[in-house]
Design a protein around this motif. Structure first.
Motif: not given
Ligand SMILES: [Zn+2]
Length: 366
Positions: A218-225, A265-280
């Motif tokens: 739920x915290x977005x941690x990959x491979x929690x096991x 500007x809302x239009x710049x939100x997508x441009x400013x967020x990197x393609x991959x990033x650690x969510x937590x």
């Protein structure tokens, strides 16, 4: 203030603590394994004692005047006594400078910077010093600001040295009225027996593996096991590790977006967020930004991002505490709905849109 609160495996301990509200128990010692969120539980309990309208389960409401002061780290009737090496837990009176290698989380999900970074090369103490305990006498000398309880959270109790332990013992022997001590320890055997004997002991159990894994997912941690096994079954140690994974470029890029406030500007939100990033790590960064805005609104203080104080002041002035609390709640939910690391980018974008909505809501007076 710990960012991770109300951990799902604390239900049994919480149920045991509830009757203590009414019983006027003046000292409590929460003990159990490291990395399971005992300090979070202590802060949950402290907040519930200071909340003006707790719910039927005794949980704080997160919305009243008392809760807002606690959440922003500014409640005058709450003291957090920790070693200098954990000073960031105390609240915003001592702003934490950001370091080039970024922030890291301690085992209980609270900000912890390297000692060298904070003390300009001098190592911060890992002991609770006698001056810190003596300073409580001033706190006891004045009547409570909001007419309720006075609460001291002290952690970890095994970091008291002989002098500070003796000073605390005197206070526990003759406790000031309406005062609650909440002590936390990973190793109660290392706490002075005379202190232990003055406390109601409450064991906090480690989560079952399945519960810990579900929570980590739920915290977005990959491979929690794999990660939970590596951390010896301590879920908050896993969070600490996963939150270290935000690289400096991503971190400053996200902060730059946040610092633009309503002019983003809302239009710049997508441009400013990197393609991959650690969510937590990204959500934690956003939460700290939210806590800073709230702390600035309530007390003109900034804790996590002092370099952005000017932006924080400007954005806080145009926001409302309700709007900011709403955004912080939404961030918590976004963490909880992320079931796959590939969604991270979309969730971070949604978090930024929700930020803009919270700020714009305040602007239009809704
Ligand atoms: Zn409340």
């Amino acid at each position: 203030m710990a960012l991770i609160r109300r951990l799902p495996w604390h239900g049994a301990a919480w149920a045991a603590l509830r009757p203590l509200h009414a019983r006027e128990v003046h000292a409590l010692l929460l003990h159990g394994p490291a990395g399971i969120g005992k300090k979070s539980l202590a802060l949950d309990f402290a907040q519930s004692l200071l909340c003006e309208s707790p719910d039927a389960q005794g949980h704080a409401c997160d919305a009243c005047g008392g809760c807002i002061l606690v959440l922003s780290g500014n409640h005058p009737d709450l003291r957090i006594v920790v070693p200098d090496a954990m000073a960031d837990l105390r609240g915003p009176e001592a702003p934490v400078e950001e370091t080039a290698d970024g922030e890291s989380e301690s085992e209980d999900g609270v900000l912890s910077l390297s000692n060298e970074a904070r003390e300009g090369g001098k190592k911060a103490s890992r002991e609770i010093r006698i001056e810190q305990v003596r300073a409580l006498a001033d706190f006891f000398g004045v009547s409570t600001h909001r007419g309720g309880a006075r609460v001291i959270v002290l952690a970890p109790a095994e970091s008291l040295n002989q002098a500070s332990a003796n000073a605390l013992l005197k206070m526990l022997e003759e406790p000031p009225s309406a005062t609650r001590f909440v002590l936390v320890s990973d190793s109660p055997d290392d706490v002075l027996p005379t202190i232990r004997s003055r406390c109601v002991l409450q064991r906090v159990a480690a989560p079952d593996r399945a519960v810990a894994l579900q929570w980590l997912r739920e915290q977005g941690v990959g491979d929690p096991d794999e990660q939970l096994a590596a951390a010896g079954g301590a879920p908050l140690a896993v969070m600490e590790e996963s939150e270290r994974q935000l690289d400096e470029a991503t971190r400053s890029g996200l902060l730059a977006l946040l610092a633009r406030g309503t002019s983003l500007p809302a239009a710049e939100v997508a441009a400013g967020v990197p393609r991959t990033l650690p969510l937590p790590a990204a959500i934690t960064l956003f939460q700290r930004w939210g806590w800073d805005l709230l702390a600035y609104r309530v007390a003109e203080r900034v804790r996590y991002h002092p370099r952005h104080k000017a932006s924080i002041a400007r954005i806080a002035a145009a926001s409302t505490a309700e709007g900011l609390l709403g955004w912080l709640r939404a961030l918590g939910q976004m963490r909880a709905t992320s079931d796959h690391p590939l969604n991270a980018r979309l969730i971070v974008e949604a978090a930024l849109f929700s930020y803009l909505e919270a700020l714009q809501g305040a602007r239009s007076g809704t």
